[in-house]
Scaffold this motif. Sequence first.
Motif, mmCIF file in Angstrom:
data_model
loop_
_atom_site.group_PDB
_atom_site.id
_atom_site.type_symbol
_atom_site.label_atom_id
_atom_site.label_comp_id
_atom_site.label_asym_id
_atom_site.label_seq_id
_atom_site.Cartn_x
_atom_site.Cartn_y
_atom_site.Cartn_z
ATOM 1 N N ALA B 389 35.623 25.310 51.175
ATOM 2 C CA ALA B 389 34.705 26.394 51.294
ATOM 3 C C ALA B 389 34.610 27.179 50.060
ATOM 4 C CB ALA B 389 34.795 27.473 52.448
ATOM 5 N N GLU B 390 35.677 27.560 49.390
ATOM 6 C CA GLU B 390 35.831 28.226 48.045
ATOM 7 C C GLU B 390 35.352 27.129 47.021
ATOM 8 O OE1 GLU B 390 35.776 31.127 46.500
ATOM 9 O OE2 GLU B 390 37.023 31.533 48.250
ATOM 10 N N GLU B 391 35.580 25.919 46.995
ATOM 11 C CA GLU B 391 35.073 24.998 46.248
ATOM 12 C C GLU B 391 33.677 24.904 46.262
ATOM 13 O OE1 GLU B 391 37.864 22.389 44.842
ATOM 14 O OE2 GLU B 391 36.687 20.908 43.937
ATOM 15 N N VAL B 392 33.049 24.546 47.412
ATOM 16 C CA VAL B 392 31.777 24.523 47.537
ATOM 17 C C VAL B 392 30.943 25.715 46.946
ATOM 18 C CG1 VAL B 392 29.612 24.285 49.078
ATOM 19 C CG2 VAL B 392 31.710 22.890 49.466
ATOM 20 N N ASN B 393 31.588 26.935 47.504
ATOM 21 C CA ASN B 393 31.001 28.302 46.639
ATOM 22 C C ASN B 393 31.148 28.162 45.212
ATOM 23 O OD1 ASN B 393 30.024 30.935 46.806
ATOM 24 N ND2 ASN B 393 32.101 31.473 46.317
ATOM 25 N N HIS B 394 32.299 27.694 44.725
ATOM 26 C CA HIS B 394 32.231 27.820 43.304
ATOM 27 C C HIS B 394 31.246 26.956 42.659
ATOM 28 C CE1 HIS B 394 34.535 27.887 39.518
ATOM 29 N NE2 HIS B 394 34.500 26.589 39.440
ATOM 30 N N ILE B 396 28.310 26.037 43.592
ATOM 31 C CA ILE B 396 27.016 26.681 43.895
ATOM 32 C C ILE B 396 26.889 27.796 42.728
ATOM 33 C CG2 ILE B 396 25.283 28.037 45.525
ATOM 34 C CD1 ILE B 396 26.570 25.878 47.809
ATOM 35 N N VAL B 397 27.973 28.538 42.551
ATOM 36 C CA VAL B 397 27.793 29.507 41.581
ATOM 37 C C VAL B 397 27.611 29.145 40.419
ATOM 38 C CG1 VAL B 397 28.983 31.540 40.664
ATOM 39 C CG2 VAL B 397 28.883 31.311 42.962
ATOM 40 N N GLN B 398 28.349 27.905 40.081
ATOM 41 C CA GLN B 398 28.320 27.286 38.634
ATOM 42 C C GLN B 398 26.963 26.702 38.419
ATOM 43 O OE1 GLN B 398 30.522 28.036 36.538
ATOM 44 N NE2 GLN B 398 31.939 29.099 37.866
ATOM 45 N N TYR B 399 26.277 26.259 39.410
ATOM 46 C CA TYR B 399 25.175 25.731 39.285
ATOM 47 C C TYR B 399 24.091 26.681 38.838
ATOM 48 C CZ TYR B 399 20.900 22.851 40.550
ATOM 49 O OH TYR B 399 19.811 22.230 40.503
ATOM 50 N N ALA B 400 24.284 27.915 39.741
ATOM 51 C CA ALA B 400 23.089 28.894 39.269
ATOM 52 C C ALA B 400 23.278 29.570 37.892
ATOM 53 C CB ALA B 400 23.357 30.137 40.235
ATOM 54 N N LEU B 401 24.771 29.755 37.741
ATOM 55 C CA LEU B 401 25.042 30.394 36.490
ATOM 56 C C LEU B 401 24.563 29.507 35.040
ATOM 57 C CD1 LEU B 401 28.544 32.199 36.886
ATOM 58 C CD2 LEU B 401 25.998 33.025 36.893
ATOM 59 N N GLN B 423 32.317 36.121 34.357
ATOM 60 C CA GLN B 423 31.813 34.916 33.878
ATOM 61 C C GLN B 423 30.295 35.241 33.223
ATOM 62 O OE1 GLN B 423 32.079 31.480 36.116
ATOM 63 N NE2 GLN B 423 30.840 30.157 34.712
ATOM 64 N N GLU B 424 29.730 35.952 34.206
ATOM 65 C CA GLU B 424 28.097 35.861 34.018
ATOM 66 C C GLU B 424 28.135 36.958 33.028
ATOM 67 O OE1 GLU B 424 25.926 36.673 37.792
ATOM 68 O OE2 GLU B 424 24.420 37.576 36.841
ATOM 69 N N HIS B 425 28.986 37.988 33.056
ATOM 70 C CA HIS B 425 28.683 39.038 32.017
ATOM 71 C C HIS B 425 29.713 39.290 31.192
ATOM 72 C CE1 HIS B 425 24.710 40.301 33.323
ATOM 73 N NE2 HIS B 425 25.076 40.367 34.602
ATOM 74 N N GLU B 426 30.335 38.063 30.348
ATOM 75 C CA GLU B 426 31.426 38.211 29.699
ATOM 76 C C GLU B 426 31.350 39.347 28.599
ATOM 77 O OE1 GLU B 426 31.913 34.434 27.765
ATOM 78 O OE2 GLU B 426 33.874 35.233 26.909
ATOM 79 N N ASP B 427 30.008 39.304 28.049
ATOM 80 C CA ASP B 427 30.041 40.389 26.814
ATOM 81 C C ASP B 427 29.768 41.775 27.221
ATOM 82 O OD1 ASP B 427 27.495 39.366 27.431
ATOM 83 O OD2 ASP B 427 26.618 39.207 25.419
ATOM 84 N N THR B 428 29.312 41.984 28.379
ATOM 85 C CA THR B 428 29.030 43.227 28.774
ATOM 86 C C THR B 428 30.117 43.810 29.690
ATOM 87 O OG1 THR B 428 27.567 42.816 30.770
ATOM 88 C CG2 THR B 428 26.722 43.589 28.474
#
Lengths: 455, 455
Positions: B389-394, B396-401, B423-428
């Motif tokens: 489940a974690e891997e599928v979630n991962h 799907i999130v990567q796909y979006a990002l 990951q999404e907001h590394e710089d902020t």
Amino acid sequence: MQAALSQFVEDAKQVTVGESIRTQHGRDMGYYTPESPDVVVFAHSKEEVSRILKFANEERIPVIPCGVLTSLEGHVIPINGGISLDLTHMNQVLEVRPRDFLVRVQPGVTRTQLNRALKPYGLQFPLDPGADATLGGMAATNASGTTAVRYGVMRSQVLDLEVVLANGSTIHTGGLSVKSSAGYNLTGLFIGSEGTLGVITELVLRVYAIPESTVAARAIFPGLSEASDAAYNIMNSGISMGRIELVDEYTIDAVNRAKGTSYTTQPTLFLEFHGSEAAVQADVAVTKEVCEEAGAADFVFETQEDARNLLWDARHDAALAVIQTAPQKKMKVTDVCVPLSELPQAIRAARETIDAYGIYGAILGHVGDGNYHVIFMVNPEDAEEMRVAEEVNHRIVQYALERGGTCTGEHGVGIGKIPYLAQEHEDTLPWMKSIKQMFDPNGILNPGKLFTQQE
Amino acid sequence: MQAALSQFVEDAKQVTVGESIRTQHGRDMGYYTPESPDVVVFAHSKEEVSRILKFANEERIPVIPCGVLTSLEGHVIPINGGISLDLTHMNQVLEVRPRDFLVRVQPGVTRTQLNRALKPYGLQFPLDPGADATLGGMAATNASGTTAVRYGVMRSQVLDLEVVLANGSTIHTGGLSVKSSAGYNLTGLFIGSEGTLGVITELVLRVYAIPESTVAARAIFPGLSEASDAAYNIMNSGISMGRIELVDEYTIDAVNRAKGTSYTTQPTLFLEFHGSEAAVQADVAVTKEVCEEAGAADFVFETQEDARNLLWDARHDAALAVIQTAPQKKMKVTDVCVPLSELPQAIRAARETIDAYGIYGAILGHVGDGNYHVIFMVNPEDAEEMRVAEEVNHRIVQYALERGGTCTGEHGVGIGKIPYLAQEHEDTLPWMKSIKQMFDPNGILNPGKLFTQQE
């Protein structure tokens, strides 16, 4: 400083100390005392912005980011000299994503320029603060204007900002999806920060389909009370207005004189309806009825684009028309916003205050949002005229604050609203100052705006 | 600690260390490992909240503000023990201002409670995240749900927050006018801060006229591709949808089993249209055409309230229906958002990923916003099931990002999205941490959420 700055830009001509350019960058459209910057730099890239900020931060030189200088509260005036960082050359529409209803633009793109780029896609960026402002400037002040009643303010349009911080580092605050719950909302924090937290070098904006049908209308009332009551009743009817603008008889008179038109010099609501053909027809019918019930003497509507534009030009150029009534003077304009139900009484009170002081003041406003303006023409050299205008402004602001309203609906704080921001947000002001301190520890970014200068 | 805390509240019974209450406050609706707080305090006033925070801040005790515990990413789990500060007893609708389209509420008011109070005025608070969440909780996660496509997210509804800070001081972040450019936008900063910056003790919210006409419809498609293409085409047609929800065949099947209904087990769009009679009729006609062009096998619509509600119950209770498919398991749900044009392909990719891993996952989503969910039922004790489940979630999130989307469209970060926020907001992220440090220097407010614990 000119020589030092020239190293950071592609072409030394981007850095100028010429008198006329410096003078031009020492003022905005308001009446505040001009102060020239020491130097004007026309940035061409975020890398240049970054290098300039890094240098200025190390040398403790004020940096005042600016666009086309149409702000009204002295935002862009370099009150301590320093560098006017002009972003108008960064004016590329970088990407139109019609299928995502998004665009990516540089900060110097103006709203009419963006709309020209969007038109071939059947899209529009509807926000219109009056002036043909840059989108960077509009984000910096959380601008809005006539269409905010339908589309929301600038803060609702921006999905992502690229911002260069005082230390020269670059951040992206958001992303490309229309909503997100990922962490603290830095996009919303930078919007409305008036160049005091960072320099916006890129924006991702929502854009909208041009509505299938647009109808403009004008409803003329015997008095300001009837017009503002009608505005409130229209909002209360549940119609989703495209625009709803109140213009008083003084403003109409100024428009007639400036444009040679012959509009009835009575308080008028300028209205616009957006949507499908069927929806717009239904909305116009309901609105006409509401206006007539409130005492409208006349209700004129236009469906053709040319006629619509002509009708709206009158409203759109109203401030310029008022300026032309006294070309030797400067404009001072109040900008308060009250809860919607307070609006009719607030506008009556504003007129009574203006008349009690015996000065000329034209009232107009974005009445669907409870936001209204009084425009005075003042001579900044005339101490007595300034005192009276200041006092009328003061009373109008106090009136709004006493009713839970705000000291600025859309123009921002700049220099002019500093004491009122402190009054309106007494308990959060120390936190705002801490945020400023955090992002700009040396206080180089647009110092003396929003807050009194930090010692 | 119980004795100490009892001094700060009206009635010592508001402070409890009872096992069952503590256990209840150790979990949310997600699958994260429960951890009980040391004590649960039911606050009755902002003064009590202030005294408790001041004490906790001095004693360095974690405080986890909470409502009805319907969050999905572990937000309310006291991972380091401490005080669960339950705000559900602060559940008064303090003021309805129908003529201002505003209400003032305490944080423990739920959305259905608010709507009951608004109905006599012909008004509604349209946001609906599914659960009957509290408005404080909805603000804390910037919740949204099915109607956000029309009305915007929680951040667009809140005009003012009363917030008690870690040091016990109280601030108001906004005002009563619908727009303001007065200083930094602290309202927007606290919304979505998940209890890590302060405790919300009062909210001023926008409310809306109940539309003249509402029509609900259901369009049934042969496959997920056709349904998501249709959703995109509807959004692209310029219709202002009230709701537009995609529900896949797995979800429909779960609904049929849970509710004894017999909906066709095929991918379905649930639609709602709000507006004037004429506008809604026109919108329904266009939408029907778009759906049929995209291959809809059936298009059913309902205008009567009872029939509409029945139709919407299926969508509304979909997550609960999926939970009932595996009552011994816990729900895990992805929550990404992509740019609109990416949606059809993103949903196809999600289905392929789920199928490739051979697990059960139901897809549904707020497709007008590009926001979609996959619901898995997992046994947290089953390491292999959790890993998958974690891997599928991962994925799907990567796909979006990778497409500029976000790791959370509406559920928030909590515990579950910590690495993805980074990951999404590394710089902020460093700036978010600085803001946290500024408002909560001792790190007592909901520690270990949003970011990994600060040492």
